[in-house]
Scaffold this motif. Structure first.
Motif, PDB file in Angstrom:
ATOM      1  N   ASP A  35     -17.904 -13.955 -40.071  1.00 58.45           N
ATOM      2  CA  ASP A  35     -18.623 -12.421 -40.487  1.00 58.45           C
ATOM      3  C   ASP A  35     -18.952 -11.787 -39.287  1.00 58.45           C
ATOM      4  OD1 ASP A  35     -18.155 -13.622 -42.690  1.00 58.45           O
ATOM      5  OD2 ASP A  35     -20.346 -14.882 -43.009  1.00 58.45           O
ATOM      6  N   VAL A  36     -19.531 -12.164 -38.147  1.00 50.72           N
ATOM      7  CA  VAL A  36     -19.845 -11.319 -37.090  1.00 50.72           C
ATOM      8  C   VAL A  36     -18.650 -10.759 -36.299  1.00 50.72           C
ATOM      9  CG1 VAL A  36     -21.322 -11.177 -34.736  1.00 50.72           C
ATOM     10  CG2 VAL A  36     -22.324 -11.868 -36.846  1.00 50.72           C
ATOM     11  N   ILE A  37     -17.878 -11.737 -36.137  1.00 51.64           N
ATOM     12  CA  ILE A  37     -16.414 -10.884 -35.500  1.00 51.64           C
ATOM     13  C   ILE A  37     -15.761 -10.146 -36.433  1.00 51.64           C
ATOM     14  CG2 ILE A  37     -14.288 -11.831 -34.458  1.00 51.64           C
ATOM     15  CD1 ILE A  37     -16.077 -14.058 -33.939  1.00 51.64           C
ATOM     16  N   ALA A  38     -15.509 -10.088 -36.989  1.00 53.57           N
ATOM     17  CA  ALA A  38     -15.065  -9.753 -38.174  1.00 53.57           C
ATOM     18  C   ALA A  38     -15.946  -7.918 -38.120  1.00 53.57           C
ATOM     19  CB  ALA A  38     -15.095 -10.146 -39.655  1.00 53.57           C
ATOM     20  N   ALA A  39     -16.882  -8.254 -38.058  1.00 49.48           N
ATOM     21  CA  ALA A  39     -17.814  -6.507 -38.671  1.00 49.48           C
ATOM     22  C   ALA A  39     -17.673  -5.940 -36.920  1.00 49.48           C
ATOM     23  CB  ALA A  39     -19.087  -7.240 -38.492  1.00 49.48           C
ATOM     24  N   TYR A  40     -17.384  -6.534 -35.707  1.00 49.77           N
ATOM     25  CA  TYR A  40     -17.845  -6.040 -35.184  1.00 49.77           C
ATOM     26  C   TYR A  40     -15.941  -5.409 -34.355  1.00 49.77           C
ATOM     27  CZ  TYR A  40     -22.007  -6.077 -33.926  1.00 49.77           C
ATOM     28  OH  TYR A  40     -23.403  -6.104 -34.070  1.00 49.77           O
ATOM     29  N   ASP A  56      -6.870  -7.318 -31.965  1.00 46.78           N
ATOM     30  CA  ASP A  56      -7.478  -7.099 -30.740  1.00 46.78           C
ATOM     31  C   ASP A  56      -9.035  -7.920 -30.001  1.00 46.78           C
ATOM     32  OD1 ASP A  56      -4.845  -5.823 -30.542  1.00 46.78           O
ATOM     33  OD2 ASP A  56      -5.791  -3.344 -30.394  1.00 46.78           O
ATOM     34  N   CYS A  57      -9.070  -8.388 -30.949  1.00 49.96           N
ATOM     35  CA  CYS A  57     -11.098  -8.502 -31.020  1.00 49.96           C
ATOM     36  C   CYS A  57     -10.593 -10.251 -30.394  1.00 49.96           C
ATOM     37  CB  CYS A  57     -11.834  -8.407 -31.561  1.00 49.96           C
ATOM     38  SG  CYS A  57     -12.064  -6.939 -31.658  1.00 49.96           S
ATOM     39  N   THR A  58     -11.458 -10.931 -29.685  1.00 48.85           N
ATOM     40  CA  THR A  58     -11.416 -12.638 -29.319  1.00 48.85           C
ATOM     41  C   THR A  58     -13.368 -11.968 -28.940  1.00 48.85           C
ATOM     42  OG1 THR A  58     -11.502 -12.364 -26.993  1.00 48.85           O
ATOM     43  CG2 THR A  58      -9.302 -12.734 -28.237  1.00 48.85           C
ATOM     44  N   ALA A  59     -13.757 -13.633 -29.233  1.00 46.91           N
ATOM     45  CA  ALA A  59     -14.962 -13.881 -28.536  1.00 46.91           C
ATOM     46  C   ALA A  59     -15.541 -15.077 -28.472  1.00 46.91           C
ATOM     47  CB  ALA A  59     -15.755 -13.501 -30.709  1.00 46.91           C
ATOM     48  N   ARG A  70     -14.504  -9.731 -27.207  1.00 50.02           N
ATOM     49  CA  ARG A  70     -14.243  -8.187 -26.631  1.00 50.02           C
ATOM     50  C   ARG A  70     -13.407  -7.891 -27.126  1.00 50.02           C
ATOM     51  NH1 ARG A  70     -15.656 -12.247 -22.443  1.00 50.02           N
ATOM     52  NH2 ARG A  70     -17.288 -12.367 -21.047  1.00 50.02           N
ATOM     53  N   CYS A  71     -13.029  -6.377 -27.024  1.00 48.31           N
ATOM     54  CA  CYS A  71     -11.757  -5.630 -27.815  1.00 48.31           C
ATOM     55  C   CYS A  71     -10.916  -5.144 -27.039  1.00 48.31           C
ATOM     56  CB  CYS A  71     -12.651  -4.810 -29.477  1.00 48.31           C
ATOM     57  SG  CYS A  71     -13.533  -6.202 -30.643  1.00 48.31           S
ATOM     58  N   GLY A  72      -9.562  -4.685 -27.169  1.00 49.86           N
ATOM     59  CA  GLY A  72      -9.038  -4.075 -26.290  1.00 49.86           C
ATOM     60  C   GLY A  72      -7.789  -4.440 -25.298  1.00 49.86           C
ATOM     61  N   ARG A  73      -6.758  -3.447 -26.087  1.00 47.75           N
ATOM     62  CA  ARG A  73      -5.754  -4.346 -24.918  1.00 47.75           C
ATOM     63  C   ARG A  73      -5.380  -3.545 -23.404  1.00 47.75           C
ATOM     64  NH1 ARG A  73      -1.307  -2.099 -29.178  1.00 47.75           N
ATOM     65  NH2 ARG A  73      -3.206  -1.772 -31.052  1.00 47.75           N
ATOM     66  N   GLY A  74      -5.776  -2.357 -23.288  1.00 48.53           N
ATOM     67  CA  GLY A  74      -5.615  -2.073 -22.135  1.00 48.53           C
ATOM     68  C   GLY A  74      -7.381  -2.185 -21.237  1.00 48.53           C
ATOM     69  N   PRO A  75      -7.722  -1.308 -21.061  1.00 44.31           N
ATOM     70  CA  PRO A  75      -8.654  -0.967 -21.165  1.00 44.31           C
ATOM     71  C   PRO A  75     -10.373  -1.977 -21.938  1.00 44.31           C
ATOM     72  CG  PRO A  75      -8.842   1.254 -21.571  1.00 44.31           C
ATOM     73  CD  PRO A  75      -7.485   0.494 -22.062  1.00 44.31           C
ATOM     74  N   VAL A  76     -11.455  -2.895 -21.915  1.00 46.99           N
ATOM     75  CA  VAL A  76     -11.610  -3.380 -23.483  1.00 46.99           C
ATOM     76  C   VAL A  76     -13.823  -3.291 -23.094  1.00 46.99           C
ATOM     77  CG1 VAL A  76     -12.326  -5.588 -23.420  1.00 46.99           C
ATOM     78  CG2 VAL A  76     -10.317  -5.650 -22.174  1.00 46.99           C
ATOM     79  N   MET A  77     -13.699  -3.383 -24.370  1.00 47.51           N
ATOM     80  CA  MET A  77     -14.846  -3.464 -25.401  1.00 47.51           C
ATOM     81  C   MET A  77     -15.337  -4.204 -24.766  1.00 47.51           C
ATOM     82  SD  MET A  77     -15.204   0.329 -25.542  1.00 47.51           S
ATOM     83  CE  MET A  77     -15.795   0.078 -26.458  1.00 47.51           C
ATOM     84  N   GLU A  78     -16.810  -4.587 -24.533  1.00 47.59           N
ATOM     85  CA  GLU A  78     -17.006  -5.808 -25.086  1.00 47.59           C
ATOM     86  C   GLU A  78     -18.620  -5.396 -25.464  1.00 47.59           C
ATOM     87  OE1 GLU A  78     -18.651  -7.661 -20.787  1.00 47.59           O
ATOM     88  OE2 GLU A  78     -16.807  -8.566 -21.010  1.00 47.59           O
ATOM     89  N   SER A  82     -26.732 -10.354 -30.331  1.00 46.85           N
ATOM     90  CA  SER A  82     -27.586 -11.811 -30.963  1.00 46.85           C
ATOM     91  C   SER A  82     -27.763 -12.646 -32.172  1.00 46.85           C
ATOM     92  CB  SER A  82     -29.166 -10.510 -31.157  1.00 46.85           C
ATOM     93  OG  SER A  82     -29.280 -10.402 -32.435  1.00 46.85           O
ATOM     94  N   ARG A  83     -28.194 -13.550 -32.349  1.00 42.84           N
ATOM     95  CA  ARG A  83     -28.297 -14.182 -33.602  1.00 42.84           C
ATOM     96  C   ARG A  83     -28.325 -13.953 -34.316  1.00 42.84           C
ATOM     97  NH1 ARG A  83     -27.170 -16.804 -36.915  1.00 42.84           N
ATOM     98  NH2 ARG A  83     -26.447 -19.364 -37.581  1.00 42.84           N
ATOM     99  N   PHE A  84     -28.921 -12.629 -34.382  1.00 42.14           N
ATOM    100  CA  PHE A  84     -29.160 -11.984 -35.871  1.00 42.14           C
ATOM    101  C   PHE A  84     -28.469 -10.691 -36.212  1.00 42.14           C
ATOM    102  CE2 PHE A  84     -33.965 -13.152 -34.176  1.00 42.14           C
ATOM    103  CZ  PHE A  84     -34.338 -14.192 -35.295  1.00 42.14           C
ATOM    104  N   GLY A  85     -26.997 -10.858 -34.976  1.00 40.09           N
ATOM    105  CA  GLY A  85     -25.906  -9.650 -35.393  1.00 40.09           C
ATOM    106  C   GLY A  85     -26.531  -8.777 -34.876  1.00 40.09           C
ATOM    107  N   TRP A  86     -27.325  -8.439 -34.004  1.00 37.46           N
ATOM    108  CA  TRP A  86     -28.058  -6.929 -33.829  1.00 37.46           C
ATOM    109  C   TRP A  86     -27.160  -7.102 -32.130  1.00 37.46           C
ATOM    110  CZ3 TRP A  86     -33.378  -8.195 -34.309  1.00 37.46           C
ATOM    111  CH2 TRP A  86     -34.127  -8.682 -35.855  1.00 37.46           C
ATOM    112  N   LEU A  87     -27.274  -5.620 -32.436  1.00 35.39           N
ATOM    113  CA  LEU A  87     -25.895  -5.402 -30.995  1.00 35.39           C
ATOM    114  C   LEU A  87     -26.386  -5.034 -29.786  1.00 35.39           C
ATOM    115  CD1 LEU A  87     -23.130  -4.209 -30.327  1.00 35.39           C
ATOM    116  CD2 LEU A  87     -23.657  -2.212 -29.735  1.00 35.39           C
ATOM    117  N   LYS A  88     -26.944  -6.000 -29.060  1.00 34.69           N
ATOM    118  CA  LYS A  88     -27.784  -5.816 -27.656  1.00 34.69           C
ATOM    119  C   LYS A  88     -27.094  -4.762 -27.310  1.00 34.69           C
ATOM    120  CE  LYS A  88     -29.726  -9.555 -26.780  1.00 34.69           C
ATOM    121  NZ  LYS A  88     -30.429 -10.775 -25.801  1.00 34.69           N
TER     122      LYS A  88
END
Length: 104
Positions: A35-40, A56-59, A70-78, A82-88
């Motif tokens: 669920d978290v991977i799909a949302a991000y 393009d995303c892996t976790a 991590r998402c992206g084919r060239g430059p990667v966004m990370e 957190s365990r609550f699904g919050w972006l740190k």
């Protein structure tokens, strides 16, 4: 004034707190890594624009974070999540911090 009328706001707030706590607890317990991977991944597609795909995303498990997505084919966004699904934290190309969330 009857006693039950005086205490009714307290009982109402207690009931509301119980319902909201139950809802949040249920959302936390039923949240999975998928669920978290799909949302991000959807967030990445919205941010990156045309040509970006959710595939393009892996976790992987993170050290200080629950998941590092991590998402992206060239430059990667990370996305550090957190365990609550919050972006740190979001780390952009070249390891540059784009956004840092609350320290928990």
């Amino acid at each position: 004034m009857p006693r039950w009328l005086v205490w009714s706001p307290v009982w109402g707030l207690l009931g509301l707190t119980a319902v909201l706590g139950w809802r949040e607890g249920r959302a936390f317990v039923t949240m999975t890594e998928g669920d978290v991977i799909a949302a991000y991944a959807q967030r990445y597609v919205a941010q990156a624009g045309p040509g970006a795909r959710p595939s393009d995303c892996t976790a992987e498990p993170g050290g200080a974070a629950w998941l590092v997505i991590r998402c992206g084919r060239g430059p990667v966004m990370e996305y550090h999540v957190s365990r609550f699904g919050w972006l740190k934290r979001i780390t952009g190309p070249a390891g540059r911090d784009i956004l840092e969330g609350p320290k928990t």
